[in-house]
Design an enzyme around this catalytic site. Structure first.
Site, PDB file in Angstrom:
ATOM      1  N   CYS A  67      -9.821  55.796  18.772  1.00 26.99           N
ATOM      2  CA  CYS A  67      -9.043  54.221  18.652  1.00 26.99           C
ATOM      3  C   CYS A  67      -8.668  54.466  17.174  1.00 26.99           C
ATOM      4  O   CYS A  67      -8.680  53.182  16.235  1.00 26.99           O
ATOM      5  CB  CYS A  67      -9.117  52.880  19.049  1.00 26.99           C
ATOM      6  SG  CYS A  67     -10.390  53.258  20.873  1.00 26.99           S
ATOM      7  N   ALA A  77      -5.441  53.636  15.313  1.00 25.59           N
ATOM      8  CA  ALA A  77      -4.769  53.161  14.512  1.00 25.59           C
ATOM      9  C   ALA A  77      -4.592  51.793  13.743  1.00 25.59           C
ATOM     10  O   ALA A  77      -5.852  51.493  14.191  1.00 25.59           O
ATOM     11  CB  ALA A  77      -3.646  52.918  15.115  1.00 25.59           C
ATOM     12  N   ASP A 105      -4.464  57.223  19.684  1.00 28.25           N
ATOM     13  CA  ASP A 105      -4.647  56.038  19.962  1.00 28.25           C
ATOM     14  C   ASP A 105      -3.852  56.176  21.353  1.00 28.25           C
ATOM     15  O   ASP A 105      -2.877  56.405  21.910  1.00 28.25           O
ATOM     16  CB  ASP A 105      -4.163  55.101  18.946  1.00 28.25           C
ATOM     17  CG  ASP A 105      -4.110  53.771  18.641  1.00 28.25           C
ATOM     18  OD1 ASP A 105      -5.185  53.146  18.023  1.00 28.25           O
ATOM     19  OD2 ASP A 105      -3.370  52.912  19.017  1.00 28.25           O
ATOM     20  N   CYS A 161     -15.095  45.117  14.736  1.00 27.08           N
ATOM     21  CA  CYS A 161     -15.082  43.931  13.578  1.00 27.08           C
ATOM     22  C   CYS A 161     -15.125  42.903  14.187  1.00 27.08           C
ATOM     23  O   CYS A 161     -14.462  42.248  13.726  1.00 27.08           O
ATOM     24  CB  CYS A 161     -13.310  44.427  13.661  1.00 27.08           C
ATOM     25  SG  CYS A 161     -12.077  44.190  14.524  1.00 27.08           S
TER      26      CYS A 161
END
Length: 433
Positions: A250, A252, A272, A370
């Protein structure tokens, strides 16, 4: 100021209607192409700042308005004006006068008296109103109640630190390209042009003040990139070596892709599902003078893109709530909902299971988010390990990663602080068949 208040009001109207802040600001810039850099900066500051402190500002407004402000545009105008009066150096009288003028042009146009009264009353009672607003946790920490509850449960000792970090201004951290120079040598170059900072890690420099990238020596030549120190940990943890076949699943916008290629000569595929975002990966690699294959495809559907050859390393930086980077995207606090996590967990589980089948014997997969929510992190990797007995949890050890990584079970959590944003990592090695 009149124009900036108007545009900030329009931007936040879109955000509080469900659009993310990046997209809303993009629309504002496209519709107003002749804004000066100062005007753009002011609109951006008001938009980010109001969302960052929205809980406090709403608590203040609730005290000042005798009844709820029904017109959303007027309510937003009041909130952004309160932000300006409390948190910026803008002249108080100018803020009030321009807000009254804007009020005559939005909604029904009948809120001039209300706006004038509310803002002038705030100026007369500012300290008392702020103090009263901070007695409520939603007002003091400017997060939704459900988020406050979740953080208390997950981090009984650190929850206040996390929320306060979310409301701070994010640091600007650079990743120095080790193919060109060292962090020490590049910091010396920065000092020569009047830019100061400090070294966090072998490739990480945190600037004392944010800078335009054009001001960074040899940025265009690929000597340095902007990347949070916590995000830099991913490439180190994946433990790449020259000649390996690597998948950035993933990818990008390409920060981690570029870092991996800086560390080793790799046969790397950057994947992506978003074609527009994938262009940013290619642009970043071109600036860094590095190369990788790219493909626009869904990581959870390998039948549409996989060539049948297994990977030595896979970086699974999966879609997540992004709650670890809230200070960079304060709209996340107000757009996320508790029921978002079930859908995200389904996506994460599907991607993980599909990618694990593509890892070579002895190869490694790094799961990354994140996020600071355990449902996407510790719980997700524990469930993954239970489904895949051949997944052996590897220790998260590297001298270049932040020392405050909280190792918990099969993964490690970085909580947002002055040095880095919030990230979670878990590394698995595939047992020999």
């Amino acid at each position: 100021m009149l124009l900036t208040q108007t545009l900030a009001c329009e931007t936040l109207f879109a955000v509080l209607g469900g659009q993310n802040l990046t997209e809303a600001l993009g629309t504002t810039w496209r519709q107003n192409p002749n804004l000066t850099p100062q005007q753009r900066g002011a609109v951006q500051d008001i938009s980010y700042g109001t969302l960052r402190h929205l809980g406090l500002l709403e608590a203040v407004l609730q005290q000042l308005a005798t009844k709820p402000v029904k017109e959303q545009e007027v309510r937003i105008l009041l909130l952004i004006s309160l932000y300006q009066l409390q948190f910026t150096r803008a002249g108080a009288h100018a803020v009030v006068d321009h807000a009254v003028e804007v009020a005559s042009k939005i909604g029904s146009g009948k809120a001039k008296g209300l706006v004038n009264a509310v803002l002038r009353n705030f100026l007369r009672q500012q300290a008392e109103l702020i103090s009263a607003a901070q007695k409520n946790e939603r007002g003091r920490f400017s997060h939704p109640k459900w988020w406050l509850t979740a953080m208390k449960q997950a981090y009984p000792k650190q929850w206040q630190q996390i929320l306060q970090a979310n409301n701070s201004h994010p640091p600007m951290t650079l990743r120095v390209n080790c193919r060109h120079t060292s962090a020490e040598a590049y910091l010396a170059r920065l000092n020569e042009v009047g830019i100061t900072g400090r070294i966090l890690g072998p490739q990480a420099i945190q600037l004392d003040k944010p800078q335009a990238v054009d001001a960074l020596p040899d940025f265009a030549a690929g000597w340095v990139s902007v990347q949070d120190w916590g995000a830099q940990a991913a490439a180190y943890l994946l433990d790449v070596r020259d000649g390996q076949r690597v998948l950035d699943a993933c990818a990008a916008p390409g920060g981690k892709t570029g870092h991996l290629l800086e560390l080793a000569e790799l046969d790397l595929l950057a994947l992506d599902a978003d074609a527009k975002r994938l262009e940013r990966v290619s642009n970043n690699l071109e600036r860094l003078q590095l190369s990788a294959r790219t493909a626009c495809a869904d990581a959870a559907e390998p039948a549409s893109w996989w060539d049948g050859q297994l990977f030595d390393r896979i970086l699974a930086d999966v879609p997540c709530s992004a709650t670890g980077v809230t200070r960079r995207h304060p709209d996340i606090k107000w757009l996320r909902r508790p029921d978002d996590f079930a859908e995200l967990q389904c996506q994460q589980e599907k991607i993980l299971d599909q990618l694990w089948s593509l890892v070579a014997s002895g190869g490694k997969l790094l799961y990354a988010t994140c996020s600071v929510f355990p449902a996407e992190n510790q719980a997700a990797v524990a469930a993954f390990a239970a489904r895949h007995p051949d997944a052996i949890a590897e220790p998260l050890q590297h001298p270049a990663i932040p020392a405050d990584l909280i190792r918990d079970g099969q993964g490690g959590q970085l909580l947002p602080n002055a040095d880095h944003d919030g990230f979670f990592y878990a590394l698995f090695r595939k047992a020999a068949a």
